[in-house]
Scaffold this motif. Structure first.
Motif, PDB file in Angstrom:
ATOM      1  N   ASP A   1       1.149  -1.106   0.265  1.00 50.30           N
ATOM      2  CA  ASP A   1       0.246  -0.694   0.514  1.00 50.30           C
ATOM      3  C   ASP A   1       0.951   1.238  -0.081  1.00 50.30           C
ATOM      4  OD1 ASP A   1      -1.840   2.089   0.365  1.00 50.30           O
ATOM      5  OD2 ASP A   1      -2.298   1.734   2.433  1.00 50.30           O
TER       6      ASP A   1
ATOM      7  N   ASP B   1      -2.538   0.543  -4.421  1.00 53.10           N
ATOM      8  CA  ASP B   1      -1.732  -0.836  -3.963  1.00 53.10           C
ATOM      9  C   ASP B   1      -1.304  -1.546  -5.158  1.00 53.10           C
ATOM     10  OD1 ASP B   1      -2.402  -0.511  -0.737  1.00 53.10           O
ATOM     11  OD2 ASP B   1      -5.082  -0.731  -2.350  1.00 53.10           O
TER      12      ASP B   1
ATOM     13  N   HIS C   1      -9.135  -0.688   1.738  1.00 54.03           N
ATOM     14  CA  HIS C   1      -8.530  -1.234   0.638  1.00 54.03           C
ATOM     15  C   HIS C   1      -9.272  -2.296   0.111  1.00 54.03           C
ATOM     16  CE1 HIS C   1      -5.237   0.829   1.258  1.00 54.03           C
ATOM     17  NE2 HIS C   1      -5.696   1.468   2.722  1.00 54.03           N
TER      18      HIS C   1
END
Length: 383
Positions: free
Chosen positions: A65, A117, A142
């Motif tokens: 990330d 990401d 995410h």
């Protein structure tokens, strides 16, 4: 789930925001890195750590990330954090595994969505990565990134066994009566045994189906209950129906009830285990002392006395054995097997004392193992 795969934690590289393991299958090894580039920390801090990891690895895959934007991983814009990550990619000729056509990797209500990401790979292993995909299957901001990595080597097929639950015993008896006529009873013991085994095997092949053993089994936690299974199904159904976006408070209530039930179930299992130890002293604690804990999938690397680190599971085990079970200095490098010489005097008092010491050592060791078993359950409840 696959006993052929070995994993070792590279503790020299691990930190709060970076986790590193080596995964091996046969002679092939790949370093897997999970990294979170914390927004309040300069990006150079993390890229320098990744440089150290890449310099010591032959093949590596990084899932990060990055909090960085770049058109190279299909962001709509570019920022300084993204440029720093690009420099790392260019210096090590890393391949970007992200593919277009997927939903964006990050999305949060009120803050929009973006691709921050990134999945990176060294050139030698990039061709073995397929099916890279972004899925919205969790309640995290995410989204889940998944891919397939092929590091397979020649595998032996699972062993086949006779499925006696589906056997036709009448047919087996008939076939065995026919096959037993081929058994040799006068040609010696080995011939007798081999022909008898052959007769039984022939009858079994004709009357009993076979099945292939599974290479792994799903093992649930000891505190898992049917109630938790039902609650998890309801939570997943609510997510699939979009409740997380339609009514976040209602979704949070379902999720919090599920988490509370997990904590309650863990505490109940802990209390039952504690009560059982008090009532049945030689129950689970004795089994733990005898058979040891459950298998641990990831072994940590260790520091040797000279400052170097172990790199494989075998080296770690050898270091543990050499440290805690050193060679006897009185043996002088020689071993002797067989009975003691007759002229060696036997001191009965010395034997009794040695027996007492051995029994005392066993008692202390068993007590320590019981304490460790209790600590294991505490850790299981915490995590």
């Amino acid at each position: 789930m696959d006993k052929n795969i070995q994993a070792i934690e590279l503790t020299q590289h691990n930190s709060t925001n970076i986790a590193v393991i080596d995964v091996g299958l046969g002679s092939k090894t790949v370093t897997l890195v999970s990294a979170y580039f914390k927004y309040s920390v300069p990006t150079h801090h993390f890229t320098e750590k990744l440089r150290t990891i890449l310099e010591g690895s032959t093949e590596a895959i990084i899932g990060a990330d990055t909090n960085g934007h770049s058109p190279r991983w299909h962001s709509s814009d570019q920022n300084q954090r993204g440029r720093i990550v690009e420099d790392l990619i260019d210096d090590f000729d890393l391949k970007i595994i992200n593919t277009p056509g997927n939903i964006e990797t990050y999305a949060r209500q009120g803050m929009g969505s973006s691709n921050i990401d990134v999945t990176l790979s060294t050139p030698g292993i990039a061709g073995n990565i397929t099916n890279w995909l972004v899925s919205d299957v969790t309640d995290s901001d995410h989204r889940l990134l998944s891919y397939a990595l092929d590091i397979t080597i020649g595998r032996t097929q699972g062993s086949k066994r006779f499925d006696v639950g589906r056997a036709d015993w009448d047919s087996f008896s008939l076939e065995l009566a026919r096959s037993v006529l081929t058994v040799q009873t006068t040609a010696g013991l080995n011939a007798h045994a081999s022909t008898l085994i052959g007769a039984i095997t022939t009858a079994a092949k004709k009357a009993i189906p076979t099945r292939t053993d599974r290479r792994w089994n799903i093992i649930r936690q000891p505190w898992w209950t049917e109630t938790l299974t039902s609650m998890r199904k309801r939570l997943n159904l609510a997510k699939r129906r979009g409740l997380m976006h339609q009514d976040r408070q209602a979704y949070n209530r379902l999720r919090n009830q599920f988490l509370q039930e997990i904590r309650s179930s863990k505490m109940t299992a802990w209390r039952n285990m504690s009560d059982n130890i008090n009532v049945h002293t030689w129950g689970k604690a004795f089994k733990y002392a005898k058979n040891g804990p459950r298998a641990i999938g990831v072994t940590c690397s260790l520091s040797r006395a000279d400052g170097t680190l172990t790199k494989t599971v075998g080296e770690t085990i050898s270091e543990l054995l050499d440290t805690f079970v050193p060679a006897d200095p009185d043996q002088g490098g020689s071993l002797r097997y067989g009975p003691m010489e007759q002229h060696v005097p036997i001191d009965e008092l010395e034997i009794k004392n040695a027996t007492r010491v051995a029994f005392f050592t066993f008692s202390v060791g068993f007590s320590l193992l019981s304490i460790l078993y209790g600590l294991y359950w505490v850790c299981e409840l915490c995590y």
